[in-house]
Design an enzyme around this catalytic site. Structure first.
Site, PDB file in Angstrom:
ATOM      1  N   HIS A  63       9.507  21.094  16.447  1.00  0.00           N
ATOM      2  CA  HIS A  63       8.048  21.160  16.262  1.00  0.00           C
ATOM      3  C   HIS A  63       7.488  22.514  16.711  1.00  0.00           C
ATOM      4  CE1 HIS A  63       3.899  20.021  16.091  1.00  0.00           C
ATOM      5  NE2 HIS A  63       3.748  19.738  17.364  1.00  0.00           N
TER       6      HIS A  63
ATOM      7  N   ASN B  10       0.831  -1.201   0.000  1.00  0.00           N
ATOM      8  CA  ASN B  10       0.000   0.000   0.000  1.00  0.00           C
ATOM      9  C   ASN B  10       0.864   1.249   0.000  1.00  0.00           C
ATOM     10  OD1 ASN B  10      -2.570  -1.461   0.657  1.00  0.00           O
ATOM     11  ND2 ASN B  10      -1.456  -1.902   2.536  1.00  0.00           N
TER      12      ASN B  10
ATOM     13  N   HIS C  72       2.240  13.982  12.743  1.00  0.00           N
ATOM     14  CA  HIS C  72       1.642  13.990  14.087  1.00  0.00           C
ATOM     15  C   HIS C  72       0.313  13.239  14.101  1.00  0.00           C
ATOM     16  CE1 HIS C  72       4.677  16.901  15.628  1.00  0.00           C
ATOM     17  NE2 HIS C  72       4.797  17.085  14.317  1.00  0.00           N
TER      18      HIS C  72
ATOM     19  N   HIS D  69       2.715   9.355  18.327  1.00  0.00           N
ATOM     20  CA  HIS D  69       3.804  10.020  17.602  1.00  0.00           C
ATOM     21  C   HIS D  69       4.730  10.773  18.544  1.00  0.00           C
ATOM     22  CE1 HIS D  69       0.968  13.461  17.789  1.00  0.00           C
ATOM     23  NE2 HIS D  69       2.077  14.174  17.832  1.00  0.00           N
TER      24      HIS D  69
HETATM   25 MN    MN Z   1       2.637  16.340  17.917  1.00  0.00          MN
END
Ligand code: MN
Length: 256
Positions: A83, A66, A73, A77
């Site tokens: 970030h 696939n 996120h 995670h």
């Molecule tokens: Mn996050």
């Protein structure tokens, strides 16, 4: 080397004999996996999607595989320092030292005190835990058990219209700046409370942890199976070059 005395060979034997158990802390990843919902004027993360390349058919008679699509996120995670803007000059997810991805973990279980979806972990909760169990682990993780994983099967109750437990700004700042942990793991969709967009600063766990070059870990399950002290966390985000985070598998090793 004498295998009977080697630390690693001893661990390997205890894994085989199940004296050391491996607990999966990861939420299953599918199109049903809850993804954070942000105000409509913000960019939105993709949910998990799958497209069949071939399944023993005309596109590949002998092969099933696939294509997948999701955000960095989505699901269980890992949040890397870059970030958040407070950590923008620190490491991306591919640069996180792997030595830090295998580390001691403690579980601060306040699930019996979460009587309100907007419950916030405060410094006094953690200090009471330290009084009972000892100091937070150097280079380790604080895993925050709120009991929210019980809602993980249903996106609406899990996301709860952005009313989900989190950490107070004061506690987040203290944990990130004054304690020796390397990261915080939670059972909710993100490391911050559902209402953290109303806090000062907004999203304080992200602000202070990423700003201290520390990590986040979300949507954890099975924290109830871990002891307060004594687990080893193994977390494996993909080394996405320049990435802000990654879906990951997270395990805990515990002594049975
Ligand atoms: Mn996050």
């Amino acid at each position: 080397m004498d295998n009977s005395t080697s630390t690693l060979m001893s661990l390997a034997q205890q894994l085989v004999s199940k004296k050391v158990e491996v607990i999966d802390l990861t939420a299953p990843l599918s199109s049903e996996t809850p993804v954070i919902r942000l105000p409509a004027d913000r960019g939105q993360p993709w949910p998990f999607e799958r497209q069949v390349i071939s399944r023993y058919d005309e596109n590949g008679e002998e092969v099933y595989w696939n294509n997948i699509r999701m955000s960095e996120h989505t699901g269980t995670h890992f949040d890397a320092p870059i970030h958040w803007i407070s950590g923008k000059d620190f490491t991306d997810v591919s640069q996180v030292p792997v030595q830090q991805l295998v580390a001691p973990a403690v579980v601060v279980d306040v699930s019996d005190q979460v009587d309100d979806p907007d419950f916030l972990l405060e410094r006094h909760h953690v200090e009471a835990w330290i009084e009972q169990h000892g100091p937070l682990p150097e280079g380790g993780w604080l895993l925050y058990r709120s009991g929210w994983d019980a809602r993980g099967e249903n996106a609406d109750t899990f996301l709860n219209d952005s009313h989900t437990p989190g950490v107070s700004p004061e506690c987040a700042k203290w944990l990130a700046e004054q304690t020796p942990i390397v990261g915080i793991g939670v059972e909710t969709v993100g490391t911050d409370a559902g209402q953290a967009f109303t806090f000062e600063p907004q999203f304080p766990v992200h602000w202070y942890f990423q700003g201290a070059c520390k990590y986040g870990l979300t949507q954890l399950k099975n924290l109830a199976k871990l002891p307060p002290v004594g687990a080893v966390l193994v977390v494996a985000p993909l080394p996405i070059v320049g990435g802000s985070g990654s879906p990951c598998r997270a395990f805990a090793l515990i002594e049975s």
